[in-house]
Design a protein around this motif. Sequence first.
Motif, short mmCIF file in Angstrom:
data_model
loop_
_atom_site.label_atom_id
_atom_site.label_comp_id
_atom_site.label_asym_id
_atom_site.label_seq_id
_atom_site.Cartn_x
_atom_site.Cartn_y
_atom_site.Cartn_z
N ARG A 121 0.84 -1.20 0.00
CA ARG A 121 0.00 0.00 0.00
C ARG A 121 0.88 1.25 0.00
O ARG A 121 1.95 1.30 0.62
CB ARG A 121 -0.99 0.02 1.17
CG ARG A 121 -0.41 -0.11 2.56
CD ARG A 121 -1.48 0.14 3.64
NE ARG A 121 -1.76 1.55 3.77
CZ ARG A 121 -2.91 2.13 3.44
NH1 ARG A 121 -3.93 1.42 2.99
NH2 ARG A 121 -3.06 3.43 3.56
N GLY A 173 -6.45 0.64 4.91
CA GLY A 173 -6.56 -0.81 4.84
C GLY A 173 -6.47 -1.43 3.46
O GLY A 173 -6.49 -2.65 3.32
N MET A 174 -6.38 -0.59 2.39
CA MET A 174 -6.37 -1.14 1.03
C MET A 174 -4.95 -1.49 0.58
O MET A 174 -4.01 -0.72 0.80
CB MET A 174 -6.98 -0.13 0.06
CG MET A 174 -7.21 -0.70 -1.32
SD MET A 174 -7.78 0.56 -2.50
CE MET A 174 -6.22 1.12 -3.18
N SER A 195 -2.61 -3.31 -2.86
CA SER A 195 -2.68 -3.51 -4.31
C SER A 195 -1.41 -4.18 -4.81
O SER A 195 -0.46 -4.39 -4.05
CB SER A 195 -2.90 -2.15 -4.98
OG SER A 195 -3.07 -2.31 -6.37
N PRO A 208 -6.48 -8.90 1.86
CA PRO A 208 -6.95 -7.67 2.52
C PRO A 208 -7.95 -6.92 1.62
O PRO A 208 -8.33 -7.42 0.55
CB PRO A 208 -5.66 -6.87 2.68
CG PRO A 208 -4.81 -7.30 1.53
CD PRO A 208 -5.15 -8.75 1.27
N THR A 209 -8.36 -5.72 2.02
CA THR A 209 -9.22 -4.87 1.18
C THR A 209 -8.48 -4.57 -0.12
O THR A 209 -7.30 -4.19 -0.10
CB THR A 209 -9.54 -3.55 1.91
OG1 THR A 209 -10.12 -3.87 3.17
CG2 THR A 209 -10.51 -2.69 1.11
N LEU A 210 -9.17 -4.75 -1.25
CA LEU A 210 -8.54 -4.58 -2.56
C LEU A 210 -9.04 -3.30 -3.23
O LEU A 210 -10.08 -2.75 -2.83
CB LEU A 210 -8.86 -5.79 -3.44
CG LEU A 210 -8.34 -7.14 -2.90
CD1 LEU A 210 -8.80 -8.28 -3.81
CD2 LEU A 210 -6.82 -7.14 -2.75
N ARG A 229 -7.53 -4.82 -9.25
CA ARG A 229 -8.52 -5.77 -8.73
C ARG A 229 -8.68 -6.97 -9.66
O ARG A 229 -8.70 -8.12 -9.22
CB ARG A 229 -9.85 -5.02 -8.57
CG ARG A 229 -11.00 -5.89 -8.10
CD ARG A 229 -10.83 -6.29 -6.62
NE ARG A 229 -12.12 -6.75 -6.14
CZ ARG A 229 -13.00 -5.99 -5.49
NH1 ARG A 229 -12.71 -4.74 -5.20
NH2 ARG A 229 -14.15 -6.48 -5.11
#
Length: 268
Positions: free
Chosen positions: A161, A168-169, A171, A248-250, A258
């Motif tokens: 991140r 919390g995102m 990638s 995790p959050t994407l 995504r």
Amino acid sequence: MIRPASFAPSVRVAPSEGALLFIFLEGRLLLREDGALPRGRPDEFPVDLVNPLGLLDGMPVVGARLAGEVPPGFTLRPLRGTYGVLPEDLFGLAGYAVQIVEWDRTHRFCGACGTPTVRSERETSKVCPNCGLTAYPRVAPVVMVLVTRGEGEGRELLLARGPHFAPGMYSALAGFVEPSETLEHACHREVREEVGVEIAGLRYRFSQPWPFPHSLMIAFTAEDAGGDLALQPEEIEDAGWYSVGALPTLPPPFSIARRLIETVARGE
Ligand SMILES: NC(=O)C1=CN([C@@H]2O[C@H](COP(=O)(O)OP(=O)(O)OC[C@H]3O[C@@H](n4cnc5c(N)ncnc54)[C@H](O)[C@@H]3O)[C@@H](O)[C@H]2O)C=CC1
Ligand SMILES: [Mg+2]
Ligand SMILES: [Zn+2]
């Protein structure tokens, strides 16, 4: 945000009665309160930077910038937030329109001699009437690399991140291609610079135009080939190996990040 194949770009289409209008202000798009795009003649709206874009199924398409008050019955929405509000083809076309209007706004003067530029009548370019320098819309290639290790259910993905991500995102890694390097070289360099990892088995997957502000995302997968995680402090706030079963959050559904992560998590 992909421009529909049925869209025919042309700078010669005159802005007329029933034109589809993409009117922007600082990254936001003007929509009717019911979520539809405005239609009509651009001069019925308080706009400048008017750019004929082409034809969508025979309908003229025009991009412009809002230069006055939001008209009654309309609202400005952040462009990313129009995903799911606009039909997919118009969401994709909005990505084209915003880049042309932004290019117009930022290329009003010649970069060599400072003379005001003029829109070409035969192509999407802005020409200096004094020295002839021509400026085209910018497209900046960006490589994205999803690094994996292990097999099957034990497979792990290297996600990171940046400091400006939503809380919390995480990638895949990404970075701009530099002058005079190949896409392959850029992938190896970005992964090494951002997390200190070496990669092997680089494989091209797919690409996506990304108009924030003018990137062309080119997505790859690769395997971990060694090196301990060592994060580049300015760009990577945190990074780690995530099991495909516990991600995790994407990033949002319309992003290539995504799509890339979900494709790999499904084992494809
Ligand atoms: N659609 C998607 O799924 C994703 C899209 N992106 C996009 O990819 C792009 C690059 O990603 P980052 O990891 O931030 O890149 P990066 O790792 O190369 O670092 C960004 C930095 O590069 C510099 N920079 C800015 N514009 C540049 C340019 N045209 N050429 C060279 N350097 C430049 C700036 O200092 C900026 O802070 C961004 O536009 C971002 O929006 C990034 C991740 C996911
Ligand atoms: Mg990066
Ligand atoms: Zn000039």
